[in-house]
Design a protein around this motif. Sequence first.
Motif, PDB file in Angstrom:
ATOM      1  N   LEU A   1      41.131  45.338  38.057  1.00 55.74           N
ATOM      2  CA  LEU A   1      41.532  44.046  37.497  1.00 55.74           C
ATOM      3  C   LEU A   1      40.335  43.286  36.952  1.00 55.74           C
ATOM      4  N   THR A   2      40.623  42.452  35.992  1.00 53.83           N
ATOM      5  CA  THR A   2      39.571  41.601  35.437  1.00 53.83           C
ATOM      6  C   THR A   2      39.877  40.151  35.764  1.00 53.83           C
TER       7      THR A   2
ATOM      8  N   LEU B   1      42.969  48.840  42.941  1.00 50.93           N
ATOM      9  CA  LEU B   1      43.551  47.972  41.926  1.00 50.93           C
ATOM     10  C   LEU B   1      42.639  46.779  41.652  1.00 50.93           C
TER      11      LEU B   1
END
Length: 172
Positions: free
Chosen positions: A163-164, A159
């Motif tokens: 994500l950014t 995850l």
Amino acid sequence: MESKYCRESRVIRTSRIFPNDMNNHNTLFGGRLISDVDQVASISAARHSRRECVTVSIDSVEFLHPVRPIDSVCFESYVTWTGTSSMEVFVKIIAEDLKSGECKIAATALLTFVALGQDKRPIKVPSVMPETEEEIKLHETAPERAKIRNQKRQISKDLAGFLTMKTFNEMN
């Protein structure tokens, strides 16, 4: 490396509850309890390994009964199981009504720590020898929890890779 008994890592700490420890429900603030859990668990990990230790995860905290202003809170922690460099630490939190003497298990927690060598890299830790019924049960069930922990850790890593930090970078 010689094995160690769970009792060798046992930590017991009792505290009084004060107004600044309370939340808006007039019970012990959960974040305060978690901070105290991490502190006593870290001492257990250090006692077991006799090394510097870092918290890898707070695997679970189960809030079972609220801790009230009339209670004291007792934390009991010890190492229940080890991997190569990791240690599972169990923490039992007992609330005692200081007027009646009635005690309840207010919460339980499981945390994982890793022992570090002088080079700040993971280092081998002694295995655990349980003695009491509670210690034996926690020790016997630990491999399954370790498997679940590793699966959750991989999911979290996957995850995190997705994500950014776009919003964070836009704000700064």
